[in-house]
Structure formats: C-alpha cells, structure tokens
Design a protein around this motif. Sequence first.
Motif, PDB file in Angstrom:
ATOM      1  N   SER A  36       1.278  -1.269  -0.386  1.00 14.34           N
ATOM      2  CA  SER A  36       0.113  -0.072  -0.268  1.00 14.34           C
ATOM      3  C   SER A  36       1.145   1.309  -0.422  1.00 14.34           C
ATOM      4  O   SER A  36       2.339   1.055   0.038  1.00 14.34           O
ATOM      5  N   ASP A  90       1.242   3.657   2.265  1.00 15.94           N
ATOM      6  CA  ASP A  90       0.574   3.488   3.426  1.00 15.94           C
ATOM      7  C   ASP A  90       1.637   3.030   3.743  1.00 15.94           C
ATOM      8  O   ASP A  90       3.246   3.405   4.771  1.00 15.94           O
ATOM      9  N   ALA A  91       2.415   1.418   3.593  1.00 15.18           N
ATOM     10  CA  ALA A  91       2.883   0.814   3.812  1.00 15.18           C
ATOM     11  C   ALA A  91       4.631   1.401   3.379  1.00 15.18           C
ATOM     12  O   ALA A  91       5.909   1.278   3.951  1.00 15.18           O
ATOM     13  N   ALA A 101       5.504   4.584   2.263  1.00 20.10           N
ATOM     14  CA  ALA A 101       5.661   5.798   3.104  1.00 20.10           C
ATOM     15  C   ALA A 101       6.602   5.433   4.343  1.00 20.10           C
ATOM     16  O   ALA A 101       7.344   6.018   4.912  1.00 20.10           O
ATOM     17  N   ALA A 102       5.934   4.195   4.847  1.00 18.44           N
ATOM     18  CA  ALA A 102       6.809   3.744   5.830  1.00 18.44           C
ATOM     19  C   ALA A 102       8.168   3.631   6.546  1.00 18.44           C
ATOM     20  O   ALA A 102       8.623   4.060   7.352  1.00 18.44           O
ATOM     21  N   VAL A 146       5.390  -4.091   8.039  1.00 22.26           N
ATOM     22  CA  VAL A 146       4.400  -3.354   7.460  1.00 22.26           C
ATOM     23  C   VAL A 146       3.619  -4.252   6.731  1.00 22.26           C
ATOM     24  O   VAL A 146       2.378  -3.951   5.659  1.00 22.26           O
TER      25      VAL A 146
END
Length: 176
Positions: A79, A81-82, A84-85, A148
């Motif tokens: 994703s 978000d993953a 980006a983390a 993640v």
Amino acid sequence: MLIAFNKPMNTLSQFTDEGKWHGLSRFGLPSGVYAAGRLDRDSEGLLLLTDDGKLQARITSPRTKTPKTYFAMVEGTPSADALAALCAGITLKDGPTAPAEVAQVDAPDWLWPRDPPVRHRKTVPDAWLRLTITEGRNRQVRRMCAHVGLPVLRLIRWSVAGHALVDLAPGDWRAV
C-alpha cells in the motif's frame, strides 16, 4: 583486492561449512579474503570480499552509511502507507531505522531461478520492492518489510557501495 561474489541461497557468508549449510570455501575464491559484511543464509546476491582490513572496516562500519540496494519479493500488495512507512523509517525492537529509498518495481529482468523455488500461492499476490538502506542490522530488510505487513519471500542484494551484481551468476565471482 576486492571481490564481488554472487552468493547463492542457502550458502553461509563464511568459509567453513556449518551443519547442512555450505560455506564459501567451495567456490574457488582467492585465499586470504574475508567477507566485508554478511548476507543471511536464506538471502542471495552480492557479497563483497577483501583482503584489506581497512577497506573491510570502511564498507561495514555503520558510521560510513554505506548504501546497500536489495530487491525483495514480498507477499501481498504494498500500500502507499506501507511504502511511505518504509521510506520514513520503521521502529523495530532494536530501535528506529534510518529512512530508506523504496519503490515497487517489476520483477527484475536479470533474475535467475532460485533453488529451491519460491512457493507461490494462487490466492495471495506478491510484488517486488527495490530498497536502499544505509544501515546493516541483522535481517533488517526482512524485519522492516514484515513490520508493514509484507513478509519477504525472496531477498537479493543487488549492490553495495557502488559495486553491483551485474553479469554474475549465482556462485560466480570477479575481482573489482
């Protein structure tokens, strides 16, 4: 002397065999060289070896922030978000990681068959990530991806300190 070696899966980053796992002694490497860093038994790809202690220290020291690029086949669909983390840095049990360069990519066109092959599941997608880190903690890329929700199915180190795996089959080496 600096050697680029394509470490096959299930090979240790040491010269002596250990139990059922083979070491580097069976690959005809020059005598007197030692691994500049480690690559897990279940990981593949570029392992640098040298007979120069200062060079070995420079490549492996956390202070030098030597870039290492990996291709990771992960289970699942990354994703935003993953990703980006991973780019921002992950807090693992041994502390926060430095930010990483991460991108979802197509399967590398230079990829060789793995022995044993990766187990594919029809109901679970997989994807490839290219990650560049400047640390070298134990199983760091695997732990970051798992954190993640993207377990690593296959991990290949492509480059270290500007030296890349170009045109080296598993088990082959060359002086650089």
